[in-house]
Design a protein around this motif. Structure first.
Motif, PDB file in Angstrom:
ATOM      1  N   ARG A  39       0.836  -1.210   0.000  1.00  0.00           N
ATOM      2  CA  ARG A  39       0.000   0.000   0.000  1.00  0.00           C
ATOM      3  C   ARG A  39       0.865   1.252   0.000  1.00  0.00           C
ATOM      4  O   ARG A  39       0.546   2.241  -0.667  1.00  0.00           O
ATOM      5  CB  ARG A  39      -0.954  -0.021   1.197  1.00  0.00           C
ATOM      6  N   GLU A  40       1.971   1.221   0.745  1.00  0.00           N
ATOM      7  CA  GLU A  40       2.886   2.364   0.729  1.00  0.00           C
ATOM      8  C   GLU A  40       3.503   2.558  -0.653  1.00  0.00           C
ATOM      9  O   GLU A  40       3.658   3.683  -1.125  1.00  0.00           O
ATOM     10  CB  GLU A  40       3.994   2.162   1.770  1.00  0.00           C
ATOM     11  N   THR A  46       6.646   4.666  -5.043  1.00  0.00           N
ATOM     12  CA  THR A  46       8.014   4.186  -4.813  1.00  0.00           C
ATOM     13  C   THR A  46       8.172   2.765  -5.369  1.00  0.00           C
ATOM     14  O   THR A  46       8.538   1.839  -4.636  1.00  0.00           O
ATOM     15  CB  THR A  46       8.359   4.209  -3.315  1.00  0.00           C
ATOM     16  N   PRO A  47       7.902   2.564  -6.675  1.00  0.00           N
ATOM     17  CA  PRO A  47       7.985   1.205  -7.239  1.00  0.00           C
ATOM     18  C   PRO A  47       9.386   0.616  -7.190  1.00  0.00           C
ATOM     19  O   PRO A  47       9.544  -0.605  -7.257  1.00  0.00           O
ATOM     20  CB  PRO A  47       7.509   1.395  -8.690  1.00  0.00           C
ATOM     21  N   ILE A  52      12.023  -5.522  -2.551  1.00  0.00           N
ATOM     22  CA  ILE A  52      12.326  -6.033  -1.209  1.00  0.00           C
ATOM     23  C   ILE A  52      11.107  -6.645  -0.519  1.00  0.00           C
ATOM     24  O   ILE A  52      11.264  -7.339   0.475  1.00  0.00           O
ATOM     25  CB  ILE A  52      12.967  -4.964  -0.305  1.00  0.00           C
ATOM     26  N   TRP A  53       9.893  -6.377  -1.030  1.00  0.00           N
ATOM     27  CA  TRP A  53       8.730  -7.002  -0.379  1.00  0.00           C
ATOM     28  C   TRP A  53       7.996  -7.993  -1.279  1.00  0.00           C
ATOM     29  O   TRP A  53       7.196  -8.789  -0.782  1.00  0.00           O
ATOM     30  CB  TRP A  53       7.754  -5.951   0.143  1.00  0.00           C
ATOM     31  N   THR A  54       8.230  -7.952  -2.589  1.00  0.00           N
ATOM     32  CA  THR A  54       7.536  -8.902  -3.454  1.00  0.00           C
ATOM     33  C   THR A  54       8.033 -10.334  -3.242  1.00  0.00           C
ATOM     34  O   THR A  54       7.386 -11.288  -3.661  1.00  0.00           O
ATOM     35  CB  THR A  54       7.667  -8.518  -4.935  1.00  0.00           C
ATOM     36  N   PHE A 288      10.745  -5.447 -11.829  1.00  0.00           N
ATOM     37  CA  PHE A 288      10.509  -4.751 -13.096  1.00  0.00           C
ATOM     38  C   PHE A 288       9.625  -3.526 -12.920  1.00  0.00           C
ATOM     39  O   PHE A 288       9.387  -2.776 -13.855  1.00  0.00           O
ATOM     40  CB  PHE A 288       9.846  -5.705 -14.089  1.00  0.00           C
ATOM     41  N   GLY A 289       9.089  -3.327 -11.724  1.00  0.00           N
ATOM     42  CA  GLY A 289       8.172  -2.222 -11.480  1.00  0.00           C
ATOM     43  C   GLY A 289       6.743  -2.706 -11.298  1.00  0.00           C
ATOM     44  O   GLY A 289       6.499  -3.773 -10.728  1.00  0.00           O
ATOM     45  N   ILE A 290       5.810  -1.930 -11.798  1.00  0.00           N
ATOM     46  CA  ILE A 290       4.382  -2.225 -11.655  1.00  0.00           C
ATOM     47  C   ILE A 290       3.729  -2.099 -13.024  1.00  0.00           C
ATOM     48  O   ILE A 290       3.956  -1.114 -13.731  1.00  0.00           O
ATOM     49  CB  ILE A 290       3.707  -1.226 -10.683  1.00  0.00           C
TER      50      ILE A 290
END
Length: 363
Positions: A39-40, A46-47, A52-54, A288-290
């Motif tokens: 959510r942050e 901040t993609p 670090i969390w995926t 790779f981002g979002i």
């Protein structure tokens, strides 16, 4: 206990309670921390931090029962560690307040200010000063909450773990929440709020310190029902827009003119293995981002991304939740639920697929 639970040393600081209470070990689910990080990531654009969390922090977590970072923690050098500390501190504070303290919605202050323009509410410093303001304003079950989150890789011991200790970052956070206030424009009345200053300190393999969270929380009283209901609708819309924008479904982070004026097909359903996710908006998140997963044409790109970066996460923003927020039903903001590599709250579900699990889109 969840198999993904890790423990932190928690101290609750209430300035009205003497003598101060000692800390205790408290379990927090890594899934809850991952949901807070997601959510942050969406609401603060901040993609670059997604990697670090995926993977549910596996690339930086040390083995063991505590929420301890590997080696000397992420980042090399003071500046890099400070940047990681700041974002990890936000993740921890959001996860803690959402999972344990009843926070229902937390909106970044700049986003909230844009949404409050033209309403009877305004955020301003009290008293006026040059100091920084808090990170978020939001709501719990009783009223307004104002929150500042801090993270630190400091190795000090007494300031963090003794009942009377007070690290510098906590004092800074307290100052920021104390000078941040919400007023009614028409009357100049300052709305009562619960103020949270949440500071977290890294525990790493190298420093041997306890991973520590300090939560400071004086309470100014409950918010009147009429003000609560009005703020609830505004802040939930702001949060919805910011999340949708972060998932690449609307233009302008937190601007009151994105998702609510754009039509999307909300009948699609995502299938992850044997599980069918409820209809909504979907996005894939990874190193790779979002990128949004809008239709069948996006699936080849999703499969290619997964081949290159197997530790991806899937985000789902519920169609039912979108509708409830648009129609003003605040009760749709539910409690955090974590299970089976999935965490959900406030219409946002984050799924960490197992290796080899098939991902498909059904209409």
């Amino acid at each position: 206990m969840s198999t993904t639970a890790r423990s932190v040393w928690l101290r609750r600081v209430d300035p009205s309670v003497t003598p101060p209470t000692a800390g205790l070990w408290r379990d927090i689910d890594v899934l809850a921390l991952g949901h807070a990080a997601a959510r942050e990531t969406f609401t603060t654009a901040t993609p670059h931090m997604a990697s670090i969390w995926t993977d549910l922090f596996q690339s930086i977590l040390a083995a063991g029962p505590e929420l301890r970072w590997r080696d000397d923690g992420p980042g090399i050098g003071r500046d890099a560690k400070s940047a990681y500390s700041s974002l990890l501190g936000r993740y921890m504070a959001r996860a803690y307040l959402t999972a344990f303290e009843g926070a229902r919605v937390l909106v970044p202050l700049d986003v909230a200010k844009r949404w409050l323009e033209g309403t009877d509410f305004v955020v301003r410093k009290d008293p006026p000063s040059n100091g920084l303001e808090a990170d978020w304003i939001g709501l719990d079950g009783d009223g307004l909450v104002i929150v500042e989150a801090k993270g630190s890789h400091n190795n000090a011991l007494a300031a963090w773990e003794k009942p009377t200790g007070s690290p510098t970052v906590l004092q800074s956070a307290i100052g920021q929440v104390e000078r941040t206030a919400v007023f009614r424009r028409s009357t100049g009345h300052k709305l009562p709020s619960k103020r949270w200053a949440v500071a977290s300190r890294w525990g790493t393999e190298e420093n041997g310190r306890n991973p520590t969270v300090i939560a400071w929380d004086p309470d100014e009283g409950e918010l009147g029902k009429a003000d609560y209901n009005k703020l609830e609708r505004i802040l939930m819309q702001a949060d919805l827009e910011a999340v949708a924008s972060g998932m690449r479904y609307s233009d302008g982070i937190g601007a009151p003119s994105g998702l609510l004026t754009v039509e999307y097909d909300l009948r699609n359903r995502l299938r992850v293995g044997e599980r069918l996710v409820e209809p909504g908006l979907f996005a894939a998140v990874g190193p790779f981002g979002i990128f949004p997963v809008r239709n069948q044409n996006d699936l080849p790109r999703l499969r290619q991304a997964r081949d290159l970066a197997p530790n991806l996460a899937l985000a789902s923003l519920s169609a039912q939740y979108i509708k409830s927020v648009q129609e003003g039903f605040g009760s749709a903001y539910d409690n955090l639920i974590t299970k089976d590599r999935t965490a959900s709250q406030g219409g946002l579900e984050i799924i960490w697929p197992e290796k080899g699990e098939e991902i498909a889109l059904e209409t």
